[in-house]
Scaffold this motif. Structure first.
Motif, PDB file in Angstrom:
ATOM      1  N   UNK A   1       0.844  -1.193   0.000  1.00 28.81           N
ATOM      2  CA  UNK A   1       0.000   0.000   0.000  1.00 28.81           C
ATOM      3  C   UNK A   1       0.879   1.243   0.000  1.00 28.81           C
ATOM      4  N   UNK A   2       0.645   2.090  -0.977  1.00 26.80           N
ATOM      5  CA  UNK A   2       1.492   3.262  -1.135  1.00 26.80           C
ATOM      6  C   UNK A   2       1.108   4.352  -0.144  1.00 26.80           C
ATOM      7  N   UNK A   3       2.073   5.084   0.322  1.00 27.33           N
ATOM      8  CA  UNK A   3       1.880   6.132   1.320  1.00 27.33           C
ATOM      9  C   UNK A   3       1.641   7.463   0.621  1.00 27.33           C
ATOM     10  N   UNK A   4       0.589   8.145   1.047  1.00 26.25           N
ATOM     11  CA  UNK A   4       0.251   9.447   0.479  1.00 26.25           C
ATOM     12  C   UNK A   4       1.051  10.515   1.220  1.00 26.25           C
ATOM     13  N   UNK A   5       1.785  11.297   0.468  1.00 28.45           N
ATOM     14  CA  UNK A   5       2.604  12.345   1.088  1.00 28.45           C
ATOM     15  C   UNK A   5       2.157  13.736   0.666  1.00 28.45           C
ATOM     16  N   UNK A   6       1.213  13.843  -0.260  1.00 29.91           N
ATOM     17  CA  UNK A   6       0.768  15.151  -0.702  1.00 29.91           C
ATOM     18  C   UNK A   6      -0.380  15.040  -1.678  1.00 29.91           C
ATOM     19  N   UNK A   7      -0.789  16.185  -2.216  1.00 32.94           N
ATOM     20  CA  UNK A   7      -1.878  16.252  -3.182  1.00 32.94           C
ATOM     21  C   UNK A   7      -1.579  17.375  -4.161  1.00 32.94           C
ATOM     22  N   UNK A   8      -2.172  17.265  -5.345  1.00 29.36           N
ATOM     23  CA  UNK A   8      -1.955  18.280  -6.364  1.00 29.36           C
ATOM     24  C   UNK A   8      -3.237  18.525  -7.138  1.00 29.36           C
ATOM     25  N   UNK A   9      -3.379  19.770  -7.599  1.00 28.53           N
ATOM     26  CA  UNK A   9      -4.471  20.147  -8.471  1.00 28.53           C
ATOM     27  C   UNK A   9      -3.871  21.010  -9.568  1.00 28.53           C
ATOM     28  N   UNK A  10      -3.722  20.435 -10.738  1.00 27.75           N
ATOM     29  CA  UNK A  10      -3.036  21.138 -11.807  1.00 27.75           C
ATOM     30  C   UNK A  10      -1.569  21.297 -11.478  1.00 27.75           C
ATOM     31  N   UNK A  11      -1.077  22.515 -11.492  1.00 29.15           N
ATOM     32  CA  UNK A  11       0.328  22.796 -11.167  1.00 29.15           C
ATOM     33  C   UNK A  11       0.553  23.038  -9.684  1.00 29.15           C
ATOM     34  N   UNK A  12      -0.511  23.120  -8.915  1.00 32.34           N
ATOM     35  CA  UNK A  12      -0.367  23.389  -7.478  1.00 32.34           C
ATOM     36  C   UNK A  12      -0.143  22.084  -6.738  1.00 32.34           C
TER      37      UNK A  12
END
Length: 766
Positions: free
Chosen positions: A69-80
């Motif tokens: 199971x991969x660990x989530x370290x962040x999120x993105x929306x477009x270039x942000x």
């Protein structure tokens, strides 16, 4: 800092879905409506090769790649892009409120991408006025140990937090230029704060205690250790010297002894006033009652008044003139006693449910039922009073209390306006308040204060489509609402009989029933009110006589207090007559006259059984009682059926057809399908058997039938009772769809027909 709720623009009144372009959209996010995507840890993307041995002869070995199971370290929306440990700026949906928080975790819950934030607080969000620091600077925030989940759609960009030295070095003027891209995104943090207890840490340099996600745990530990916890351990009671020699059995039983909390002990410890008075004082200290900006026309309307608590403010001279005045004051139903006797179990039950809901920050519904005068509302107010005292002692999280009485608002939809005014201090129309409340409870908000709503006289808040009940019972079930609803009604099964299944199911299983008082409990209530009255002007036998009389009818404590109060007034009048009487003239029969006068003088001025009997006769022999007892049998039967229908449904209003069906059911149960006993009864009541077939709507006469037995003259009786002001009949027409309700108290009808022989012959016990 972002604008306050009072400066919300007109566009904030429109509901906006997540992802729609905002008026103040950040340049980092852009204006495109793009979906959010997770950013995973690249080190865990590559799976390890695992060699699987062959299962049979001649088969080759094969490799299987495991994908952990991969660990989530962040999120993105477009270039942000944003990562764990970043300081982000968040925007509330549909308002101009903004918050700053540190992202500590990203997760997906029920298909919604969310993040867990460690919040910063501004000085405006600290509610405790006396303990609040006043040396804050512009754009200063306090790091808090509070966490909450918010959807990724609320993220509005990145924020920059720095120390005061770094801020002054970068911006020598002390302000961020308005034309700068960093305007509204740069903040100062030099202290931590626990917003519940209003305790602060020592001043620090932000760059020394937080550099990135590796410092999240140490930052939280730093704030927790240097601020006082939200809940403070309750002080144990003073132990006696003999406790040193207690046995082991006593030590084992000690925790159980701490569980009961009686109102008297808590009241003596807290010495607090009523909940409404404290809440008003708190709001005044916080400035919550300040009228928002004047350009909003809805804010200049007169504020709706909350239901006032039953308190009476009397001058000391008024209650200390004589024992009679002191007794009358304490026996008044509006007088708030120092404790609620005979309701300790119900008090503890309501207290435990409310305390658990406020502590856990969860929403819940509690249904409280019982006949009138059993102390339902008084107990809830007493519980709220003690909870507020616990808040003042830093033993409980803060909460908001609002009381909505169905008998004191003209329209059930006004309850929306009352609730929104309690939450935000703004006066809006019911329709607008409903939209704002839907948005408020459907979207997460950091550090939302729990709200306790007391909905008294619940049957008066039922509408045709039952929308008000549905909303108030549905909102506590929402994840982020933190709304606690206390529904108080006079009928135990009101939700099942009146409300639809979708509403009664949302009410939950937390139901508390207040039984009627027996004569012993009524005696304790009256005697507790008379404590401290000098002169011993009330006989114990008189109190017992009044308690037994009331307990035999309804068990209404208010009725018992009214009777005893009237008895005190009669005794006071007798005492004045004896005191003002002229001295007797000399007579040969002086010895006999002195003996009689001495006997009268000894009983005058005291509340005896005879005094209580006179008070009861006054209550039951008023002109209304005499009029009801002198009514024809058809009128008495109609009123009895209406009273039974009200008790059965819990609604004060019914239709004329429902009352007729209730009367037919009553007659059928009394006769067992045989009309002969009822014919004999009608003959004694002066009604012929032929009148049974008289149609309610003026139809032709027919043969009596045990299934459709209807005494004649009901139509005329209903119109006559309407003209006399005993009932309210829609359009003064006795038709089946016509609305009908009692215009007098239920207790008046019950007392008038309690000893009626014809009503008793039907097997009806009132």
């Amino acid at each position: 800092m972002p604008a306050t709720p009072g400066r919300r623009s007109s566009r904030a009144q429109e509901y906006r879905l997540p992802g729609v372009t905002r008026e103040d959209s950040d340049d980092e996010l852009g204006t495109d409506d793009l979906p959010w995507e997770w950013i995973y840890d690249r080190e865990e993307d590559e799976g390890e090769a695992e060699v699987i041995p062959a299962s049979g002869p001649g088969s080759r070995k094969r490799k299987r790649t495991t994908q952990p199971e991969r660990k989530i370290i962040g999120a993105q929306m477009g270039d942000f892009e944003c990562y764990v440990g970043d300081t982000l700026l968040l925007k509330a949906e549909g308002s101009n409120e903004a918050w700053v928080g540190i992202a500590s975790e990203f997760l997906e819950d029920d298909g919604e991408k969310s993040a867990k934030f460690m919040w910063f607080s501004s000085e405006k969000e600290i509610r405790n006025g006396p303990k609040k620091r006043t040396d804050f600077v512009e754009n200063e925030l306090y790091i808090t140990p509070s966490f909450d989940f918010n959807a990724l759609t609320t993220i509005n960009g990145k924020a920059v937090v720095m120390s005061q030295e770094a801020f002054m070095k970068q911006y020598p003027t002390g302000k961020v230029p308005r034309k700068s891209k960093e305007f509204g995104k740069v903040f100062i943090c030099r202290r931590g704060c626990n917003t519940r207890t209003c305790t602060y840490t020592d001043e620090f340099k932000w760059e020394d205690i937080y550099k990135g996600k590796e410092d999240l745990e140490s930052l939280l530990d730093f704030v927790l250790k240097r601020t006082k916890a939200t809940r403070r351990k309750r002080q144990p009671k003073a132990e006696s010297p003999e406790r040193e020699y207690a046995s082991d059995d006593d030590a084992d039983a000690e925790p159980a002894a701490k569980v009961p909390r009686t109102p008297r002990k808590l009241k003596a410890r807290s010495n607090a006033a009523t909940p409404t008075s404290r809440r008003k004082g708190t709001k005044a200290a916080l400035g919550a009652a300040v009228t928002p900006t004047s350009h909003r026309k809805i804010m200049i309307k007169k504020h709706l008044e909350f239901t006032p608590l039953a308190t009476r403010v009397l001058s000391p001279m008024h209650i200390q003139n004589s024992p009679y005045q002191l007794a009358r004051t304490q026996l008044h139903v509006a007088s708030v006693p120092t404790s609620l006797p005979c309701r300790e179990a119900e008090f503890s039950l309501v207290y435990s449910h409310l305390e658990a809901a406020i502590t856990d920050g969860s929403g819940t519904c509690i249904y409280i039922s019982g006949t009138p005068g059993t102390g339902k509302t008084a107990t809830v107010r007493e519980v709220v009073s003690h909870l507020d005292a616990a808040v003042r002692a830093d033993e409980l999280d803060d909460f908001i209390f609002v009381e909505i009485n169905g008998m004191k608002i003209t329209d059930p939809h006004q309850s929306y306006s009352l609730l929104w005014e309690a939450l935000k201090g703004q006066r809006v129309s019911p329709s607008q308040a409903l939209d704002l409340l839907e948005r408020e409870f459907s979207h997460p908000s950091p550090r939302r204060v729990p709200c306790v709503v007391l909905m008294d006289e619940l049957d008066q808040l039922v509408t045709k489509n039952q929308g008000v009940m549905y909303n108030f019972f549905n909102w506590p079930g929402l994840r982020h609402s933190r709304l606690i609803v206390l529904a108080v009604a006079n009928t135990m099964d009101l939700p099942e009989r009146t409300l639809s299944n979708k509403i009664s199911s949302r009410l939950g299983l937390t139901r508390i029933t207040f039984p009627g008082y027996n004569h012993e409990q009524l005696m304790r209530i009256v005697q507790s009110r008379l404590e401290g009255v000098p002169g011993d002007i009330v006989d114990a036998d008189a109190v017992q006589f009044a308690a037994r009389k009331v307990a035999a009818v309804s068990g209404d404590a208010r009725r018992a207090l009214d009777i005893c109060r009237r008895a005190v007034e009669l005794a006071e009048a007798d005492a004045k007559v004896v005191a003002d009487a002229e001295p007797p003239t000399p007579s040969k029969k002086k010895g006999v006259e002195d003996k009689v006068a001495g006997k009268k003088k000894g009983s005058a001025g005291r509340v005896t059984i005879e005094t209580v009997r006179r008070a009861i006769n006054e209550a039951t022999s008023n002109p209304l009682q005499q009029y009801l007892r002198g009514l024809p049998f058809a009128s008495r039967l109609l009123l009895t059926a209406l009273l039974l229908r009200t008790q059965r449904t819990g609604l004060a209003e019914s239709t004329f057809g429902d009352v007729l069906e209730e009367m037919q059911r009553m007659i059928k149960l009394a006769t067992g399908g045989d009309s002969r006993p009822l014919n004999a009864l009608m003959a004694t009541a002066g009604v012929s058997a032929a009148d049974y077939g008289d149609g309610i709507m003026g139809g032709a006469r027919s043969k009596p039938d045990a299934r459709q037995m209807r005494p004649g003259g009901l139509t005329i009786a209903a119109v006559d009772l309407t003209g006399a002001g005993v009932i309210n009949l829609e359009a003064h027409k006795a038709e089946r769809p016509s609305k009908i309700r009692l215009a007098v108290g239920d207790e008046e009808v019950r007392l008038a027909f309690r000893d009626d022989p014809e009503i008793k012959a039907l097997g009806v016990l009132l």
